[in-house]
Scaffold this motif. Structure first.
Motif, PDB file in Angstrom:
ATOM      1  N   LEU B 157       0.831  -1.206   0.000  1.00  0.00           N
ATOM      2  CA  LEU B 157       0.000   0.000   0.000  1.00  0.00           C
ATOM      3  C   LEU B 157       0.864   1.253   0.000  1.00  0.00           C
ATOM      4  O   LEU B 157       0.620   2.199  -0.745  1.00  0.00           O
ATOM      5  N   ALA B 161       2.031   3.808  -3.559  1.00  0.00           N
ATOM      6  CA  ALA B 161       1.813   5.254  -3.574  1.00  0.00           C
ATOM      7  C   ALA B 161       3.136   6.006  -3.610  1.00  0.00           C
ATOM      8  O   ALA B 161       3.148   7.227  -3.605  1.00  0.00           O
ATOM      9  N   THR B 287      -8.159  -5.313  -0.987  1.00  0.00           N
ATOM     10  CA  THR B 287      -7.155  -4.336  -1.407  1.00  0.00           C
ATOM     11  C   THR B 287      -6.755  -4.550  -2.863  1.00  0.00           C
ATOM     12  O   THR B 287      -6.569  -3.596  -3.613  1.00  0.00           O
ATOM     13  N   LEU B 291      -7.197  -1.645  -5.446  1.00  0.00           N
ATOM     14  CA  LEU B 291      -5.992  -1.087  -6.084  1.00  0.00           C
ATOM     15  C   LEU B 291      -6.111  -1.094  -7.601  1.00  0.00           C
ATOM     16  O   LEU B 291      -5.678  -0.173  -8.274  1.00  0.00           O
ATOM     17  N   TRP B 296      -9.834   5.186  -6.526  1.00  0.00           N
ATOM     18  CA  TRP B 296      -8.810   5.387  -5.510  1.00  0.00           C
ATOM     19  C   TRP B 296      -7.526   4.642  -5.893  1.00  0.00           C
ATOM     20  O   TRP B 296      -6.429   5.189  -5.789  1.00  0.00           O
ATOM     21  N   THR B 300      -3.940   6.211  -6.602  1.00  0.00           N
ATOM     22  CA  THR B 300      -2.840   5.834  -5.725  1.00  0.00           C
ATOM     23  C   THR B 300      -1.655   5.325  -6.542  1.00  0.00           C
ATOM     24  O   THR B 300      -0.513   5.720  -6.331  1.00  0.00           O
ATOM     25  N   THR B 320      -3.101  11.833  -1.439  1.00  0.00           N
ATOM     26  CA  THR B 320      -3.187  10.443  -1.880  1.00  0.00           C
ATOM     27  C   THR B 320      -2.159   9.577  -1.148  1.00  0.00           C
ATOM     28  O   THR B 320      -2.458   8.466  -0.711  1.00  0.00           O
ATOM     29  N   ARG B 321      -0.945  10.124  -1.004  1.00  0.00           N
ATOM     30  CA  ARG B 321       0.096   9.350  -0.320  1.00  0.00           C
ATOM     31  C   ARG B 321      -0.234   9.170   1.153  1.00  0.00           C
ATOM     32  O   ARG B 321      -0.066   8.090   1.708  1.00  0.00           O
ATOM     33  N   ALA B 324      -2.839   6.364   1.517  1.00  0.00           N
ATOM     34  CA  ALA B 324      -2.323   5.022   1.274  1.00  0.00           C
ATOM     35  C   ALA B 324      -1.401   4.583   2.403  1.00  0.00           C
ATOM     36  O   ALA B 324      -1.460   3.441   2.868  1.00  0.00           O
ATOM     37  N   TYR B 327      -3.453   3.833   5.587  1.00  0.00           N
ATOM     38  CA  TYR B 327      -4.131   2.540   5.383  1.00  0.00           C
ATOM     39  C   TYR B 327      -3.110   1.410   5.562  1.00  0.00           C
ATOM     40  O   TYR B 327      -3.360   0.434   6.280  1.00  0.00           O
TER      41      TYR B 327
END
Lengths: 501, 434
Positions: B157, B161, B287, B291, B296, B300, B320-321, B324, B327
């Motif tokens: 994740l 990103a 995920t 992804l 999203w 990402t 965005t970073r 990610a 998360y």
């Protein structure tokens, strides 16, 4: 849409990047904005695309004054930038790149790929920009990648398209295609701003020309009546001779002899594929090709920077296989590397230090473990003067030099040594016209001294100006060997695109 | 200049024979690689033939069912010496063929199969004359791959990103510690949620330093690892030792899914596990889907591949970073809870034992894809569980050597089998807005 800039001024610490710049891009016309690096073109475009805010001046679109707080505002106002370095994600598909940021989705923000593909296809059809929406960007040639960039701005409703050096990475055929696209966009009413330093192209495509120098508009020209020479003098501020004066080559013995030279990448695939090539003393061989077809590796394998997978490289008959880069450099090969900031010099070192980077360990620059500062400085002063590096302060750092002067410093270091072979990779990339003129002169002078010279360039004009003989590289191979006098840019362009052969 | 034409025709022509040498060079490299693999396989065959087989006596018995399973499978019993000689012959045949001819593009698969056969041989040799519960080893493989797969997911994740996260180990440890304390004080679920939050907070630290201050991401990761190790060790020694009731959390029970849980072998492996294991399956699938299928995910990944492009299209790279990475950190904290709430219910200093780093290896081996990383985590989980179960029965291998197995496997896999996967292009690169 008509775009007018009035009195745009932008100051950076110590620099006046744009000084009271006013220009007009007429609706449905092509405005060519020409100027050297550092003339303020990029700053102006960054203001136009909302990345910078001007200190003074107005941006007026169709009579209405605009204020751009960020790139989003500029996009909303109908301005679309096609950047010189494409803003694409190589591992994404065409459609994914195009819709990024305005993705069509199902409930739950799940991507609607079908709709994305359709949106791309619609614009493709409407503007004649054929491209497969499902293809991966990294698999596409540069010309098609550029189309994707254009589709991207069209999808966002751009009516004013700004192209930043759009032809820098294209083959001659792709340039022709690109001009076709520009005509198509024009006929559909788009306003186009074309930023370039290639005068020939500005003359070929533009309806109006505006010339920038030192952050100021120094003139407007009508492409129907003006000439390249006139534009060049406007751009540089003095008379410029665009042709390289040189006599016939007088080739002697073979200096560099490559036979079946192959180089592998990390995955074991060939990047150079059995290259056979000779360079003789007293001739300039030009290596033409689109960036990334093995030219970088060709230079690096000759200089010993990357290992040979098979084949032989002989310098004046002596096998160079297994020699260290230092030995190769010392005894036979001068190297003006393609990336001057990363390989050609050390930005934080002084000019004097940069000028002895290749020989600091030798007498008279070193005695035992001590470096001889005085000898180094003396030699540097002479070189800086001889090669017209400005400003000639040897205690300044290399990083403080302009691109052209940094390149002259590297040329000074490499050309001042007595070696049989000189490699020049992209010797004039991104430098001013005056420095280009000077470096070209030096290369021809070196040739006339009987040195064998290999010039690698992605600029066909440069290849044709300098080379006595042209080899064309495509996909790691040499696909053609031509005499400059017997060929044309069109023919070379076909080989560069891998279409002939 | 046209008069030069004749001059060049005098150049020797015999060197201009292109086309052939390309394949020659390729072959040379291929043959060398094939030879090396062949020799490795022949050595393995030799070890089985001359070291393992002579030392094995009696039958090796592998249990396939737990005593209280609804459908009982008979234990698998094989004569150890005989089967070892057969395995040695098979390995020898594969090695010999590989050495002489090579399996071309399939040689990596052959190498994998051969390693698997060798592992089987070691198991038969170690079990000779005894009984070994294969099923309990398989079940524990799944359990033990859980923190590794989740650790890898945490890394994926962040790195998708564009932020390198080597602080996974610290996030696991932080999650494990928080999980046990909150679990002891309040209850298992609160422990699990707290662990997840702590992981997210550690990730917030990573994101803050990496994105806002552009601190070197490797250094932040190391700092997180050392910080959490030091902090949890200190708190264990100073607090948990004095208050053992704070280090005694309830363990999540295995939940058997009706019907599916009764399938022989697969049932106990996949459908009779704790919520932490089910959570891992859910997170991996969810995920992966998000992804590669959601808006999203696209954004990402674009930020991890070419942040400039994303920025020029109005996507906030920093936001965005942050999302990610946080998360990812929460996944890491959740994974940490497995060590305490999912197994023993108590915390020991440094109990994650490098699983976060093995997770990183799984991430790379799985080519930054959650499903791939899960597959890699299975291999590590298997070796982890194998060493643990072999330590229980009386094997001639010293336990110190056995406990090295997961790490050895990590080195072999990362160094030898990984066909250099390609990381996200902007991985680890801070983004500076103009």
């Amino acid at each position: 849409m008509e775009l007018e800039l009035r009195g745009i001024t932008k100051r950076f610490p110590g620099v006046l990047a744009n000084d009271d710049v006013s220009l007009t891009a007429r609706s449905g016309k092509v405005l060519a904005l020409i100027g050297e690096n550092g003339a303020g073109k990029s700053t102006l475009m960054n203001i136009l695309s909302g990345i910078y805010r001007p200190d003074a001046g107005e941006i007026i679109i169709d009579g209405k004054q605009q204020h751009f707080a960020d790139p989003g505002d500029a996009i909303k106002a109908g301005i679309g930038m096609v950047h010189q370095h494409f803003m694409l994600v190589p591992v994404f598909t065409v459609a994914e790149n195009v819709v990024l940021g305005v993705e069509p989705t199902f409930a739950g923000n799940i991507l609607n790929r079908k709709k994305a593909n359709k949106e791309v296809e619609e614009i493709s059809k409407k503007y004649g920009l054929a491209v497969d929406p499902k293809a991966l960007i990294e698999d596409l040639p540069v010309g098609l990648q550029q189309r994707v960039e254009i589709i991207k701005v069209l999808l966002r409703g751009a009516k004013i398209l700004v192209f930043d050096e759009p032809t820098a990475v294209l083959t001659p055929q792709e340039v022709t295609e690109f001009f076709g696209i520009v005509h198509e966009l024009k006929s559909r009413g788009a306003t186009i701003i074309f930023i370039t330093h290639k005068l020939k192209e500005a003359l070929a495509i533009a309806d109006d020309i505006t010339v920038l120098r030192g952050g100021k508009v120094v003139g407007n020209a009508d492409p129907k009546t003006t000439t390249q020479e006139e534009l060049a003098s406007l751009m540089v501020g003095r008379d410029i001779d665009l042709t390289v004066k040189k006599s016939l080559a007088n080739p002697g013995e073979v200096v560099l002899d490559m036979a079946g030279v192959s180089v592998m990448d990390d995955y074991g695939r060939p990047i150079l594929d059995s290259i056979d090539m000779q360079v003789r003393s007293g001739e300039i061989v030009g290596v033409a090709g689109i960036q990334g077809n093995g030219q970088t590796e060709l230079v690096e394998v000759i200089t010993g920077l990357i290992p040979l997978a098979s084949g032989a490289i002989r310098l004046k008959g002596q096998d160079m296989a297994g020699s260290s880069p230092r030995d190769i450099h010392k005894d036979g090969v001068a190297h003006v590397p393609e990336d001057r900031n990363h390989m050609g010099m050390i930005g934080s070192f002084t000019l004097a230090e940069n000028l002895v980077l290749d020989s600091y360990y030798e007498k008279p620059f070193s005695k035992g473990i001590r470096m001889q500062r005085q000898a180094i400085d003396e030699a540097a002063r002479v070189l800086v003067k001889d090669y017209d590096v400005r400003p000639p302060h040897i205690e300044n750092t290399g990083g403080a030099l302009s691109g052209g002067n940094a390149q002259k410093m590297i040329v000074a270091r490499e050309f001042s040594r007595d070696v049989p072979l000189v490699l020049c990779a992209q010797p004039t990339r991104g430098i001013d016209v005056g420095s280009i003129e000077y470096i070209h002169e030096q290369i021809v002078k070196k040739r006339d001294e009987g040195v064998a010279i290999l010039v690698v360039s992605t600029e066909l004009d440069e290849i044709f100006a300098l080379a006595d003989r042209i080899v064309v590289m495509f996909d790691g191979r040499i696909v053609a060997e031509l005499n400059t006098a017997d060929t044309s840019p069109t023919e070379v362009g076909l080989y560069m695109a891998g279409q002939a052969a | 200049m046209s008069n030069q034409g004749s001059d060049y025709q005098e150049l020797p022509v015999e060197s201009y024979t292109s086309g052939e040498s390309k394949s020659k060079v390729l072959n040379k490299n291929k043959i060398r690689r094939a030879r090396i693999i062949g020799v490795i396989l022949l050595i393995l065959a030799g070890v089985v033939m001359f070291v393992l087989a002579p030392a094995a006596e009696g039958n090796a018995t592998f249990g396939l069912s737990f005593p209280d399973d609804r459908f009982q499978l008979d234990a698998l019993s094989v004569p150890s010496t005989g089967s070892l000689y057969i395995l040695a012959l098979v390995l020898g045949f594969l090695g010999g063929t590989q050495f002489l001819k090579g399996f071309q593009s399939k040689s990596t698969i052959i190498l994998g199969i051969s390693f698997a056969l060798f592992v089987v041989a070691v198991m038969i040799w170690a079990t000779a004359g005894q009984e070994f519960s294969l099923i309990s080893m398989l079940v524990s493989t799944i359990a033990r791959c859980t923190p590794i797969a989740l650790g890898a997911l945490s890394g994926i994740l962040c790195e998708r990103a564009g932020v390198v996260n080597i602080g996974i180990e610290g996030m696991l440890l932080g999650g494990a510690f928080t999980g046990v304390v909150m679990g002891s004080l309040v209850g298992g679920w609160v422990g699990l949620i707290s662990a997840t939050i702590v992981g997210g907070m550690l990730a917030l630290l990573l994101a803050f330093l990496a994105i806002n201050f552009r601190v070197d991401q490797i250094i932040i990761g190391v700092v997180i690892n050392i910080l959490v190790l030091g902090l949890t060790s200190f708190l264990t020694a100073q607090v948990l030792v004095k208050r053992p009731e704070w280090n005694d959390a309830p363990i999540f029970p295995a939940i058997k899914i009706p019907i599916l849980g009764d399938i022989p072998i697969l049932g106990p492996m996949f459908f009779d596990q704790t919520i932490l294991v089910y959570g891992m399956f859910g997170l991996v699938v969810f995920t992966t889907y998000m992804l590669f299928r959601s808006r999203w995910g696209l954004r990402t990944r674009s930020v991890g591949e070419n942040p400039k492009a994303a920025d020029s299209l109005g996507i906030s790279v920093a936001k965005t970073r942050y999302l990610a990475v946080i998360y990812g950190g929460m996944v890491g904290g959740f994974a940490g809870a497995w060590f305490t709430l999912g197994t023993v219910g108590r915390f020991d200093e440094g109990m994650t034992g490098g699983r976060g780093f093995i997770g990183l290896a799984a991430m790379i081996f799985g080519a930054w894809n959650p499903i791939g990383a899960f597959g890699a985590a299975l291999i590590f989980g298997f070796s982890d569980s194998l060493q643990q179960k072999l330590a229980l029965i009386n094997t001639p291998i010293p336990t110190e050597f056995l406990s090295m197995t997961p790490y050895l496997v990590t080195i072999i896999v990362v160094a030898g089998l990984v066909g250099r996967a390609r990381p996200p292009a902007a991985d680890g690169q801070p983004f500076e807005k103009q």
